[in-house]
Design a protein around this motif. Structure first.
Motif, mmCIF file in Angstrom:
data_model
loop_
_atom_site.group_PDB
_atom_site.id
_atom_site.type_symbol
_atom_site.label_atom_id
_atom_site.label_comp_id
_atom_site.label_asym_id
_atom_site.label_seq_id
_atom_site.Cartn_x
_atom_site.Cartn_y
_atom_site.Cartn_z
ATOM 1 N N GLY A 230 46.665 52.524 -116.629
ATOM 2 C CA GLY A 230 46.997 51.233 -116.054
ATOM 3 C C GLY A 230 45.896 50.216 -116.274
ATOM 4 O O GLY A 230 44.763 50.560 -116.629
ATOM 5 N N ILE A 231 46.247 48.947 -116.068
ATOM 6 C CA ILE A 231 45.317 47.836 -116.192
ATOM 7 C C ILE A 231 45.299 47.076 -114.863
ATOM 8 O O ILE A 231 46.325 46.565 -114.415
ATOM 9 C CB ILE A 231 45.732 46.884 -117.335
ATOM 10 N N THR A 232 44.134 47.003 -114.241
ATOM 11 C CA THR A 232 43.994 46.363 -112.926
ATOM 12 C C THR A 232 44.502 44.922 -112.965
ATOM 13 O O THR A 232 44.103 44.134 -113.812
ATOM 14 C CB THR A 232 42.533 46.367 -112.471
ATOM 15 N N SER A 233 45.373 44.591 -112.004
ATOM 16 C CA SER A 233 45.977 43.261 -111.991
ATOM 17 C C SER A 233 45.793 42.539 -110.660
ATOM 18 O O SER A 233 45.188 41.480 -110.606
ATOM 19 C CB SER A 233 47.464 43.352 -112.331
ATOM 20 N N THR A 234 46.305 43.088 -109.552
ATOM 21 C CA THR A 234 46.273 42.377 -108.271
ATOM 22 C C THR A 234 45.872 43.295 -107.123
ATOM 23 O O THR A 234 45.893 44.518 -107.231
ATOM 24 C CB THR A 234 47.640 41.760 -107.933
ATOM 25 N N SER A 235 45.529 42.647 -105.999
ATOM 26 C CA SER A 235 45.197 43.369 -104.770
ATOM 27 C C SER A 235 45.415 42.439 -103.590
ATOM 28 O O SER A 235 45.573 41.239 -103.769
ATOM 29 C CB SER A 235 43.747 43.841 -104.820
ATOM 30 N N ASP A 236 45.412 43.009 -102.377
ATOM 31 C CA ASP A 236 45.435 42.151 -101.196
ATOM 32 C C ASP A 236 44.098 41.422 -101.098
ATOM 33 O O ASP A 236 43.113 41.806 -101.732
ATOM 34 C CB ASP A 236 45.690 42.986 -99.937
ATOM 35 N N VAL A 237 44.055 40.371 -100.301
ATOM 36 C CA VAL A 237 42.878 39.506 -100.269
ATOM 37 C C VAL A 237 41.608 40.222 -99.838
ATOM 38 O O VAL A 237 40.510 39.841 -100.243
ATOM 39 C CB VAL A 237 43.112 38.277 -99.364
ATOM 40 N N ASN A 238 41.709 41.261 -99.038
ATOM 41 C CA ASN A 238 40.530 41.972 -98.556
ATOM 42 C C ASN A 238 40.240 43.237 -99.354
ATOM 43 O O ASN A 238 39.288 43.949 -99.057
ATOM 44 C CB ASN A 238 40.669 42.321 -97.077
ATOM 45 N N CYS A 239 41.075 43.527 -100.340
ATOM 46 C CA CYS A 239 40.861 44.685 -101.215
ATOM 47 C C CYS A 239 40.791 45.993 -100.434
ATOM 48 O O CYS A 239 40.087 46.927 -100.845
ATOM 49 C CB CYS A 239 39.580 44.513 -102.039
ATOM 50 N N GLY B 230 40.249 46.056 -115.991
ATOM 51 C CA GLY B 230 39.686 47.395 -116.100
ATOM 52 C C GLY B 230 40.757 48.462 -115.988
ATOM 53 O O GLY B 230 41.888 48.197 -115.561
ATOM 54 N N PRO B 231 40.416 49.698 -116.337
ATOM 55 C CA PRO B 231 41.447 50.732 -116.416
ATOM 56 C C PRO B 231 41.608 51.573 -115.164
ATOM 57 O O PRO B 231 40.702 51.694 -114.339
ATOM 58 C CB PRO B 231 40.904 51.622 -117.541
ATOM 59 N N GLN B 232 42.790 52.168 -115.050
ATOM 60 C CA GLN B 232 43.009 53.348 -114.223
ATOM 61 C C GLN B 232 43.126 54.512 -115.219
ATOM 62 O O GLN B 232 44.041 54.533 -116.058
ATOM 63 C CB GLN B 232 44.291 53.240 -113.389
#
Length: 433
Positions: free
Chosen positions: A217-226, A205-207
């Protein structure tokens, strides 16, 4: 925003990758292990339903789903940008709720960024879709000349990610959250998520920039708890070399008659309205339902005798294909021969003898249904363009929620040489609650 993912993958990344819209993927990781959040059951933070960005779509595969954005349309061809780690796309759904889409567009081809190995580096995929129309929305990608991103730049996250902790984390509604960029790099940027942001299912999804909207931007990664930090691919860095190069230089092959029929009767194809006219008529619908349940020509002939009043609307679909949508593609098809079509239609009306051939298959429906079922594949089992399989392997097989299959309309009775799955992918207004 927020949802879990039916397409769970395993790859080594700095932060856990945001995978697809899913349900029921087991957590196979140790607590604190940074991995794909699609394998976990964590809560998205402060997302609200979004109805203002129809260009943000759900990108579905056979056992996967992601968010994405239509960034370009021309004629009946469109292009969607999403994340490379999402896997092989099959179908794109446009709608505020992806299980009740306004339109479903079949995937023609796609390409993963050639330098992608694992998220978030070069985590981009461009998807070419067919059956778009004048009203298909789009949001342009940010070019290098337009990129003035910096710390503090406001961005809007949009996607179909999970909306809460399990059980009850399943979400099918597009959501959004406004945040800001925390840090920029050459090919990516980060954002803090203490008060809200992206999570599992928002991958691809976009930023969006505020004001004049661009896909930054294109959503790629996050920490495990977001709830700490997320990372997105910076679109301007691949705008010329990857995005526009694919759009402008990847040829669109000549369609076969079967393929042309398929695209004409899906999404916003030229003959969708004609198909829906049939499906809005009780007699034509009864005829199509009757034929759909048949397994032999005799049965289909009896359907046409019993429901002859629906043949005129039923025949209009073939007329639209032969005379409007697929004139050149189907000029040599027996179904579009004037004398053949005329005699077939007349014969069907008077004696129930159509030009039908044996065939079968299922209508488009559910995740990955477009172009994958028996008799409904527009490519006839061949690759027309340079496509690439998923860069990662699925570790769970839970399918994303899909819209239930509706009418399956076959033009066998009207003499089409090969069956084509003819179901409107836009739900008729009469069928809405």
């Amino acid at each position: 925003m927020g949802r879990q993912s039916p397409f769970c993958t395993a790859a080594t990344v700095t932060y856990c990758s945001l995978v697809v819209l899913a349900s029921g993927c087991a957590d196979t990781t140790e607590p604190g292990d940074p991995t794909y959040v699609g394998q976990l059951e964590q809560e998205i933070i402060n997302g609200t339903p979004d109805t203002a960005h129809p260009a943000v779509v759900a990108v579905l595969g056979n056992n996967s789903a992601c968010s994405g954005t239509v960034i370009h349309t021309a004629g009946n061809i469109g292009h969607v940008i999403t994340a490379a780690h999402c896997g092989t796309p099959v179908q794109v759904r446009q709608g505020n709720d992806y299980t009740d889409p306004d339109y479903v567009y079949p995937v023609m081809s796609f390409e993963v960024h050639p330098n992608y190995t694992s998220a978030p580096d070069n985590d981009f995929m461009i998807v070419r879709i067919g059956s778009v129309g004048p009203s298909t929305p789009s949001i342009p990608a940010m070019s290098p000349a337009q990129d003035n991103l910096s710390q503090g730049t406001a961005i809007r996250h949009v996607g179909y990610g999970k909306a809460g902790p399990a059980p009850g984390s399943a979400n099918t509604v597009r959501r959004e959250f406004v945040g800001e960029i925390w840090h920029t790099q050459a090919g990516t940027f980060n954002y803090q998520q203490y008060t809200g942001g992206v999570c599992s299912g928002d991958s691809g999804g976009p930023q969006l920039t505020l004001g004049t909207e661009r896909v930054a931007g294109i959503t790629s990664t996050s920490d495990v708890n977001c709830n700490i930090i997320g990372t997105s691919g910076r679109l301007s860095t691949v705008y010329d070399s990857f995005i526009m190069n694919y759009i402008n230089n990847t040829p669109i092959p000549t369609l076969s008659c079967n393929q042309c029929q398929f695209y004409a009767l899906n999404g916003q194809g030229a003959c969708v309205a004609t198909l829906e006219t049939c499906l809005a008529d009780s007699v034509c619908t009864t005829l199509s339902d009757c034929i759909d349940e048949c397994t032999n020509a005799t049965c289909r002939q009896m359907c046409m005798i019993q429901h002859a009043a629906g043949l005129s609307l039923y025949a209009d679909i073939t007329e639209c294909i032969c005379d409007t949508a697929c004139v050149s593609e189907c000029e040599d098809a027996s179904s579009c021969d004037d004398s053949s079509s005329s005699s077939s239609s007349t014969s069907s009306s008077s004696s129930g003898v159509g030009g039908g051939a044996a065939g079968g298959g299922q209508p488009i429906g559910g995740a990955g249904g477009a172009g994958t079922t028996s008799g409904g594949d527009p490519n006839n089992g061949t690759d027309d363009q340079n496509t690439q399989d998923s860069a990662t392997d699925s570790s769970c097989t839970t399918a994303a929620p899909g819209r239930s299959a509706g009418h399956s309309l076959w033009l066998l009775a009207l003499g089409l040489a090969a069956p084509a799955g003819l179901r409107s992918t836009r739900r008729p207004s009469a069928g809405k609650n």
